[in-house]
Write an enzyme that holds these catalytic residues in place. Structure first.
Site, PDB file in Angstrom:
ATOM      1  N   HIS A  40      -1.127 -40.050 -15.088  1.00  0.00           N
ATOM      2  CA  HIS A  40       0.365 -39.712 -15.302  1.00  0.00           C
ATOM      3  C   HIS A  40       0.804 -41.278 -15.231  1.00  0.00           C
ATOM      4  O   HIS A  40       0.170 -42.010 -14.662  1.00  0.00           O
ATOM      5  CB  HIS A  40       1.188 -39.036 -14.281  1.00  0.00           C
ATOM      6  N   ASP A  59      -2.888 -39.105  -6.216  1.00  0.00           N
ATOM      7  CA  ASP A  59      -1.571 -38.626  -6.811  1.00  0.00           C
ATOM      8  C   ASP A  59      -1.622 -37.107  -6.736  1.00  0.00           C
ATOM      9  O   ASP A  59      -2.497 -36.399  -7.733  1.00  0.00           O
ATOM     10  CB  ASP A  59      -1.442 -39.000  -8.305  1.00  0.00           C
ATOM     11  N   GLN A 106       0.356 -32.476  -8.823  1.00  0.00           N
ATOM     12  CA  GLN A 106       0.268 -31.183  -9.234  1.00  0.00           C
ATOM     13  C   GLN A 106      -0.818 -30.717  -8.168  1.00  0.00           C
ATOM     14  O   GLN A 106      -0.994 -29.373  -8.821  1.00  0.00           O
ATOM     15  CB  GLN A 106      -0.250 -31.357 -10.520  1.00  0.00           C
ATOM     16  N   LYS A 145       8.455 -29.963  -7.188  1.00  0.00           N
ATOM     17  CA  LYS A 145       7.548 -29.217  -7.910  1.00  0.00           C
ATOM     18  C   LYS A 145       6.883 -28.205  -6.855  1.00  0.00           C
ATOM     19  O   LYS A 145       5.755 -27.552  -7.481  1.00  0.00           O
ATOM     20  CB  LYS A 145       6.098 -30.103  -8.457  1.00  0.00           C
ATOM     21  N   CYS A 154       4.055 -37.946 -20.125  1.00  0.00           N
ATOM     22  CA  CYS A 154       3.802 -39.071 -19.559  1.00  0.00           C
ATOM     23  C   CYS A 154       2.468 -39.464 -19.330  1.00  0.00           C
ATOM     24  O   CYS A 154       2.078 -39.850 -18.192  1.00  0.00           O
ATOM     25  CB  CYS A 154       4.629 -39.017 -18.106  1.00  0.00           C
TER      26      CYS A 154
HETATM   27  N1  7TS Z   1       1.947 -37.890 -11.053  1.00  0.00           N
HETATM   28  C1  7TS Z   1       1.813 -36.552 -11.979  1.00  0.00           C
HETATM   29  C2  7TS Z   1       0.348 -35.895 -11.821  1.00  0.00           C
HETATM   30  C3  7TS Z   1       2.840 -35.808 -12.170  1.00  0.00           C
HETATM   31  O1  7TS Z   1       2.861 -34.629 -12.744  1.00  0.00           O
HETATM   32  C4  7TS Z   1       4.072 -36.229 -12.108  1.00  0.00           C
HETATM   33  C5  7TS Z   1       5.388 -35.472 -12.924  1.00  0.00           C
HETATM   34  C6  7TS Z   1       4.506 -37.446 -11.316  1.00  0.00           C
HETATM   35  C7  7TS Z   1       3.181 -38.153 -10.790  1.00  0.00           C
HETATM   36  C8  7TS Z   1       5.820 -38.069 -11.127  1.00  0.00           C
HETATM   37  O2  7TS Z   1       6.375 -37.166 -10.268  1.00  0.00           O
HETATM   38  P1  7TS Z   1       7.939 -37.560  -9.838  1.00  0.00           P
HETATM   39  O3  7TS Z   1       8.397 -36.276  -9.060  1.00  0.00           O
HETATM   40  O4  7TS Z   1       7.914 -38.932  -9.008  1.00  0.00           O
HETATM   41  O5  7TS Z   1       8.564 -37.653 -11.200  1.00  0.00           O
HETATM   42  N2  7TS Z   1       4.737 -34.824 -13.677  1.00  0.00           N
HETATM   43  C9  7TS Z   1       5.696 -34.377 -14.844  1.00  0.00           C
HETATM   44  C10 7TS Z   1       5.427 -33.560 -16.083  1.00  0.00           C
HETATM   45  O6  7TS Z   1       4.177 -33.030 -15.954  1.00  0.00           O
HETATM   46  N3  7TS Z   1       6.367 -33.088 -16.518  1.00  0.00           N
HETATM   47  O7  7TS Z   1       7.479 -33.707 -15.999  1.00  0.00           O
HETATM   48  C11 7TS Z   1       7.325 -34.532 -14.878  1.00  0.00           C
END
Ligand code: 7TS
Length: 419
Positions: free
Chosen positions: A136, A213, A216, A239, A377
């Protein structure tokens, strides 16, 4: 839970009472375009159960005050609720100590903290940071910033057409100049579960620390950070059925202890004079200012909620849905599943020949089905796969086979609209 290559399954028993789970999520009763809501975008953000919403409301109604402000009962209660959440999250992720859990704004915030505080001061020109091709942007750009500031270089381990990490190539990229490894536990764009235990072992054999990371992974897989030997792990509450605006950075105590704070302010100090300040012990050192107190309480309720459902039961249910959905989509003409890793979790990316993913998403929305369409992303991964975008369905504990059927029916409609 990771899953094996999908084949059309018989209806398996599930330990999860999905109708009871659905009843916990008020939003699922809200119609969209006059249709039953079919929410298949939990990888972007999950919906919230009553238990989490109620925990925050009750906290505001009965126990709210600023924390660490000591003398009065209400502040003590708020502080206790905040600290108690840290203990629950630490247990949920398999941390050794609660103070290895730093509350952040989310995954992005946690990764940036490690990039600025741990990695950047250790980088010299020519040093290397190793990531993978399926990251990401949140696990790419912070390392580019650290590299640009120091003359270090970003190296990228390749993935195959199927969306699997090439483990031998990854290992070969770990060399004397490697200072840090940062990898997704689970890919948000493809659902690939990386072999993180092996990757950590390889990196540690070269003396290189590893950040996972976990955005997920934390909602879907049992995670045991002490057992895995991960040095850092970042995830987002939103999430995990929890609130927005809060997340967690786990770090091994010895590493966090040795790191400088990146934000200065209230609560993170031991002493302040105009000449010099000293830092509070963990975790306060990294939590400058008034934190998202109610968010922490909500996150604590969210991990309790997942544990109440049973993490294995949730993982088995999502595995079954992914297997079923993969089989349903395979029967639809012109639909190609993107990402065929042997180990996948909760994400199904796909394309339809001749139809842009945004058009797929728009037609699906008209029948109440929410999917994400775009590069997720993960632009470098899309480029690697020769794609600009995909449509992506992602699953959580509240999804059902009838949600998958609604997706498949919706895709028939997409085909008819663009025929
Ligand atoms: N890393 C991964 C693997 C992610 O899926 C996401 C967000 C992030 C980092 C960033 O997370 P945040 O909470 O700091 O924004 N992924 C997604 C997605 O898949 N669709 O919208 C956000």
């Amino acid at each position: 839970m990771a899953i094996a290559a999908p084949a059309r399954p018989a209806v398996p028993p599930t330990a999860l009472d999905v109708e009871a789970v659905r009843a916990d999520f008020p939003i699922l009763g809200t119609p969209v375009h006059g249709r039953r809501l079919v929410y298949l975008d939990s990888a972007a953000s999950s919906q919230k159960p009553r238990q989490v919403i109620d925990a925050e409301r009750t906290f505001y109604e009965t126990s709210y005050a600023n924390i660490h402000r000591g003398v009065y009962e209400l502040s003590a209660r708020a502080t206790e609720a905040y600290d108690e959440s840290r203990v629950r999250v630490g247990r949920y992720l398999g941390a050794r100590h609660p103070h290895e859990i730093i509350f952040t704004r989310g995954t992005t915030d946690g990764i940036n903290l490690v990039a600025q505080s741990f990695v950047r001061p250790r980088l010299r020109p020519g040093d290397e940071i190793l990531i993978t091709a399926l990251e990401h942007h949140s696990n790419i750009v912070p390392w580019q910033l650290a590299a640009a500031a120091t003359g270090a270089v970003l190296r990228v381990a390749p993935v195959s057409e199927r969306g699997e990490l090439e483990l031998d190539a990854f290992e070969a990229l770990i060399g004397p100049k490697t200072r840090f490894v940062a990898v997704a536990h689970v890919s948000n764009a493809l659902g690939t579960v990386n072999p993180v235990a092996a990757m950590i072992e390889m990196a540690h054999a070269g003396g290189v620390p590893v950040l996972l990371d976990g955005a997920q992974a934390a909602p879907h897989l049992p995670v045991d950070l002490a057992g895995l030997g991960a040095d850092f792990f970042a995830c987002s509450a939103h999430k995990m059925y929890g609130p927005t605006g809060i997340g967690v950075l786990y770090g091994r105590e010895e590493l966090l202890d040795a790191m400088p704070p990146v934000q200065g302010g209230g609560d993170m100090i031991a002493t302040v004079t105009f000449e010099k300040s000293t830092w509070a012990p963990l975790p306060a050192k990294f939590e400058a200012g008034t934190p998202h107190i109610a968010g922490a309480v909500g996150l604590g309720a969210a991990v309790d909620y997942i544990e109440g459902l049973g993490r294995d039961a949730v993982a088995a249910h999502e595995h079954e849905l992914l297997t079923y959905a993969t089989a349903r989509l395979a029967d639809l003409p012109g639909v190609t599943v993107v990402g065929q890793a042997s180990e996948k979790a909760s994400v199904l990316s796909f394309t339809m020949s001749g139809i842009h993913p945004h058009d797929i998403g728009t037609v699906l929305d008209s029948v109440g089905v929410c999917v994400r369409a775009g590069h997720h992303c993960a632009q470098p991964l899309m480029q690697r796969l020769g794609l600009v975008a995909t449509a992506r369905a992602s699953f959580a504990a509240y999804n059902t086979r009838s949600d998958v059927d609604a997706l498949a029916d919706g895709l028939e409609r997409v085909r008819a609209v663009f025929a």
